[in-house]
Design an enzyme around this catalytic site. Structure first.
Site, PDB file in Angstrom:
ATOM      1  N   TYR A 165     -32.448  24.244  -5.143  1.00 22.40           N
ATOM      2  CA  TYR A 165     -31.209  23.895  -4.419  1.00 22.40           C
ATOM      3  C   TYR A 165     -30.593  22.604  -4.978  1.00 22.40           C
ATOM      4  O   TYR A 165     -29.375  22.510  -5.199  1.00 22.40           O
ATOM      5  CB  TYR A 165     -31.586  23.745  -2.946  1.00 22.40           C
ATOM      6  CG  TYR A 165     -30.471  23.450  -1.992  1.00 22.40           C
ATOM      7  CD1 TYR A 165     -29.568  24.434  -1.622  1.00 22.40           C
ATOM      8  CD2 TYR A 165     -30.344  22.183  -1.425  1.00 22.40           C
ATOM      9  CE1 TYR A 165     -28.557  24.158  -0.706  1.00 22.40           C
ATOM     10  CE2 TYR A 165     -29.341  21.905  -0.512  1.00 22.40           C
ATOM     11  CZ  TYR A 165     -28.447  22.893  -0.159  1.00 22.40           C
ATOM     12  OH  TYR A 165     -27.457  22.616   0.742  1.00 22.40           O
ATOM     13  N   LYS A 169     -26.994  22.231  -6.689  1.00 21.26           N
ATOM     14  CA  LYS A 169     -25.980  21.417  -6.021  1.00 21.26           C
ATOM     15  C   LYS A 169     -25.449  20.312  -6.931  1.00 21.26           C
ATOM     16  O   LYS A 169     -24.256  19.996  -6.894  1.00 21.26           O
ATOM     17  CB  LYS A 169     -26.555  20.825  -4.733  1.00 21.26           C
ATOM     18  CG  LYS A 169     -26.679  21.848  -3.601  1.00 21.26           C
ATOM     19  CD  LYS A 169     -25.375  22.588  -3.357  1.00 21.26           C
ATOM     20  CE  LYS A 169     -25.244  23.175  -1.973  1.00 21.26           C
ATOM     21  NZ  LYS A 169     -24.039  24.026  -1.852  1.00 21.26           N
TER      22      LYS A 169
HETATM   23  P1  NAI Z   1     -25.022  28.667   6.906  1.00 23.51           P
HETATM   24  O1  NAI Z   1     -26.263  29.395   6.537  1.00 23.51           O
HETATM   25  O2  NAI Z   1     -24.670  28.525   8.332  1.00 23.51           O
HETATM   26  O3  NAI Z   1     -23.760  29.286   6.166  1.00 23.51           O
HETATM   27  C1  NAI Z   1     -23.806  29.776   4.866  1.00 23.51           C
HETATM   28  C2  NAI Z   1     -23.006  31.063   4.831  1.00 23.51           C
HETATM   29  O4  NAI Z   1     -22.933  31.529   3.474  1.00 23.51           O
HETATM   30  C3  NAI Z   1     -23.642  32.172   5.650  1.00 23.51           C
HETATM   31  O5  NAI Z   1     -22.699  32.705   6.571  1.00 23.51           O
HETATM   32  C4  NAI Z   1     -24.060  33.193   4.606  1.00 23.51           C
HETATM   33  O6  NAI Z   1     -24.028  34.543   5.070  1.00 23.51           O
HETATM   34  C5  NAI Z   1     -23.055  32.944   3.519  1.00 23.51           C
HETATM   35  N1  NAI Z   1     -23.537  33.430   2.212  1.00 23.51           N
HETATM   36  C6  NAI Z   1     -24.759  33.248   1.677  1.00 23.51           C
HETATM   37  N2  NAI Z   1     -24.841  33.841   0.473  1.00 23.51           N
HETATM   38  C7  NAI Z   1     -23.635  34.416   0.262  1.00 23.51           C
HETATM   39  C8  NAI Z   1     -23.096  35.171  -0.816  1.00 23.51           C
HETATM   40  N3  NAI Z   1     -23.832  35.465  -1.897  1.00 23.51           N
HETATM   41  N4  NAI Z   1     -21.824  35.587  -0.738  1.00 23.51           N
HETATM   42  C9  NAI Z   1     -21.062  35.305   0.352  1.00 23.51           C
HETATM   43  N5  NAI Z   1     -21.534  34.602   1.417  1.00 23.51           N
HETATM   44  C10 NAI Z   1     -22.802  34.169   1.366  1.00 23.51           C
HETATM   45  O7  NAI Z   1     -25.162  27.215   6.243  1.00 23.51           O
HETATM   46  P2  NAI Z   1     -24.191  25.929   6.256  1.00 23.51           P
HETATM   47  O8  NAI Z   1     -25.032  24.780   6.636  1.00 23.51           O
HETATM   48  O9  NAI Z   1     -22.947  26.204   6.985  1.00 23.51           O
HETATM   49  O10 NAI Z   1     -23.906  25.780   4.699  1.00 23.51           O
HETATM   50  C11 NAI Z   1     -22.622  25.854   4.103  1.00 23.51           C
HETATM   51  C12 NAI Z   1     -22.678  25.150   2.769  1.00 23.51           C
HETATM   52  O11 NAI Z   1     -22.926  23.751   2.982  1.00 23.51           O
HETATM   53  C13 NAI Z   1     -23.796  25.635   1.851  1.00 23.51           C
HETATM   54  O12 NAI Z   1     -23.338  25.628   0.525  1.00 23.51           O
HETATM   55  C14 NAI Z   1     -24.861  24.588   2.041  1.00 23.51           C
HETATM   56  O13 NAI Z   1     -25.750  24.519   0.948  1.00 23.51           O
HETATM   57  C15 NAI Z   1     -24.017  23.341   2.181  1.00 23.51           C
HETATM   58  N6  NAI Z   1     -24.678  22.218   2.796  1.00 23.51           N
HETATM   59  C16 NAI Z   1     -24.966  22.217   4.120  1.00 23.51           C
HETATM   60  C17 NAI Z   1     -25.553  21.100   4.688  1.00 23.51           C
HETATM   61  C18 NAI Z   1     -25.799  21.007   6.130  1.00 23.51           C
HETATM   62  O14 NAI Z   1     -26.228  19.916   6.576  1.00 23.51           O
HETATM   63  N7  NAI Z   1     -25.591  22.040   6.918  1.00 23.51           N
HETATM   64  C19 NAI Z   1     -25.962  19.949   3.860  1.00 23.51           C
HETATM   65  C20 NAI Z   1     -25.567  20.032   2.513  1.00 23.51           C
HETATM   66  C21 NAI Z   1     -24.959  21.139   2.002  1.00 23.51           C
END
Ligand code: NAI
Length: 301
Positions: A165, A169
Site C-alpha cells: 500500500y 501510494k
Molecule cells: P473504503 O473501503 O470505504 O472505500 C474504497 C472504495 O473503493 C470502496 O467502495 C470499494 O468498493 C472501491 N473500490 C475498491 N477497488 C475498486 C476498483 N478496482 N474499482 C472501483 N472501485 C473500487 O475506503 P476509504 O477509506 O473511503 O478509502 C478511499 C481512498 O482513500 C482509498 O484510496 C484509500 O487508500 C485512501 N485513504 C484512506 C484513508 C483513511 O483514513 N480512510 C487514509 C489514507 C488513504
C-alpha cells in the site's frame, strides 16, 4: 462567493462508500453531474456488487442532484476506459476526476504474497493511471481539467505491514509530480489528497475515541477546493482529517559540497553526515531541473 460545479462533469472512483461517497455527494450537491463508480467489493477488493454505487446515486437523486452509476473496476485499462466512457456517453465530457478507489491487503513484507502486492499496486497506482490516461486527452482538448489522486500517510511516512500500500501510494506522488508539468499548458491541474478518515477501511485500525472525530466529510472540502475552477494549484499534496488541513512537501536539505574536485570517500560522507542531513534550510523543488540548478550553484559548475 460559494464554490460551485454547475455544468461540470465529475467522476469519483470508489464512490460507493467512505471518502468517495462523501466527495460524490458534495460535488453533486454543488451542481456537478457525477459518475459514481464503484466495484462494490470487500476492503480487500474481492467480490463485487452494484449496490454500493446504486445507493449513492439514489441518495444524490433524492437530494435533487444528477448522477449515474458505473460498476467497472479501475484496475484494468479497458474497464477504466469504460468509466470515462460513462461520463462521455451520459454527460458529454469529463471535467473532474477524483481517483479515490482503493483496497488493502495488509501483511508484513515477510508474509505478503507477490499476488497481493501486485493487486494493491494495480488498484491504487495503475487504477489511477488508467483512469487518468483515459480522461487526459478529453481534458487536454477541452483546455480544462481537475484531477485528484489519493495518497496516504502510510506512503508518505511509513506504516508497519503496508509495504504494498505504501509503495503504491507514494508512487502516485511521483506520477503527479511529472503529470503536473504536462497538464499545465492545457489548464489540466493535478493534486493529491492524503486523507485521514473513519471508513470501513480504517475503523479497525484506529481507537474509537480518536476515530469518532474522523468524519470523511471533513476531508471532502480540501478535495472540493482542489477541483474548483478558481483553484489554480497544481502538484500540491494536502493532508486532511478531523478538521486538520496541511500542505505536504518533499524537501531536500541545503546539502554540502565535498571533495573540491578530489575523490570523495565514504569516510567524508560519515564525517559530514550531520551537515548532509541538516534539514533546517531545506527547500522544495518544482521540477527536477531545479535540483540540478541548485547543485550547479553550490558546486560552482
Ligand atoms: P473504503 O473501503 O470505504 O472505500 C474504497 C472504495 O473503493 C470502496 O467502495 C470499494 O468498493 C472501491 N473500490 C475498491 N477497488 C475498486 C476498483 N478496482 N474499482 C472501483 N472501485 C473500487 O475506503 P476509504 O477509506 O473511503 O478509502 C478511499 C481512498 O482513500 C482509498 O484510496 C484509500 O487508500 C485512501 N485513504 C484512506 C484513508 C483513511 O483514513 N480512510 C487514509 C489514507 C488513504
Amino acid at each position: 462567493m460559494d464554490i460551485r460545479y454547475d455544468g461540470r462533469v465529475a467522476i469519483v472512483t470508489g464512490a460507493g462508500t467512505g471518502l468517495g461517497r462523501s466527495h460524490a455527494l458534495f460535488l453533486a450537491a454543488r451542481g456537478a453531474k457525477v459518475v459514481v463508480n464503484d466495484l462494490g467489493g470487500a476492503v480487500d477488493g474481492r467480490g463485487g456488487s452494484a449496490k454500493a454505487a446504486d445507493t449513492v446515486v439514489a441518495e444524490i437523486k433524492a437530494a435533487g442532484g444528477e448522477a449515474v452509476a458505473n460498476y467497472d473496476s479501475v484496475d484494468q485499462p479497458d474497464s477504466a476506459a469504460a468509466i470515462i466512457a460513462t461520463a462521455i456517453d451520459q454527460y458529454g465530457t469529463i471535467d473532474i476526476l477524483i481517483n479515490n478507489a482503493g483496497i488493502l491487503r495488509d501483511k508484513t513484507f515477510a508474509k505478503v504474497t507477490m499476488e497481493d502486492f501486485e493487486a494493491v499496486m494495480r488498484v491504487h497506482l495503475m487504477g489511477s493511471v488508467y483512469c487518468t490516461h483515459a480522461a487526459w486527452p478529453v481534458m487536454a482538448e477541452n483546455g480544462y481539467g481537475r484531477v485528484v489522486l489519493t495518497t496516504s500517510a502510510a506512503g508518505l511516512y511509513g506504516n508497519f505491514g503496508q509495504t504494498n500500500y505504501a509503495a503504491a501510494k507514494l508512487a502516485l506522488v511521483g506520477f503527479m509530480n511529472a503529470l503536473k508539468l504536462e497538464g499545465q499548458k492545457n489548464n489540466v491541474l493535478v493534486n493529491t489528497i492524503a486523507p485521514i478518515a473513519k471508513t470501513r477501511m480504517t475503523e479497525s485500525l484506529m481507537p474509537d475515541d480518536f476515530s469518532k472525530h474522523l468524519d470523511p466529510e471533513l476531508v471532502t472540502p480540501a478535495v472540493a477546493w482542489l477541483v474548483a475552477e478558481e483553484c489554480q494549484r497544481t502538484g500540491d499534496i494536502i493532508s486532511a482529517g478531523a478538521g486538520y488541513y496541511a500542505l505536504v512537501k518533499v524537501e531536500e536539505a541545503k546539502g554540502v559540497a565535498l571533495g573540491d574536485g578530489e575523490p570523495v570517500t565514504p569516510e567524508m560522507i560519515r564525517d559530514n553526515y550531520d551537515a548532509i542531513a541538516d534539514m533546517s534550510a531545506a527547500t522544495p523543488f518544482l521540477h527536477a531541473n531545479d535540483l540540478l540548478a541548485k547543485v550547479g550553484k553550490l558546486l560552482d559548475i
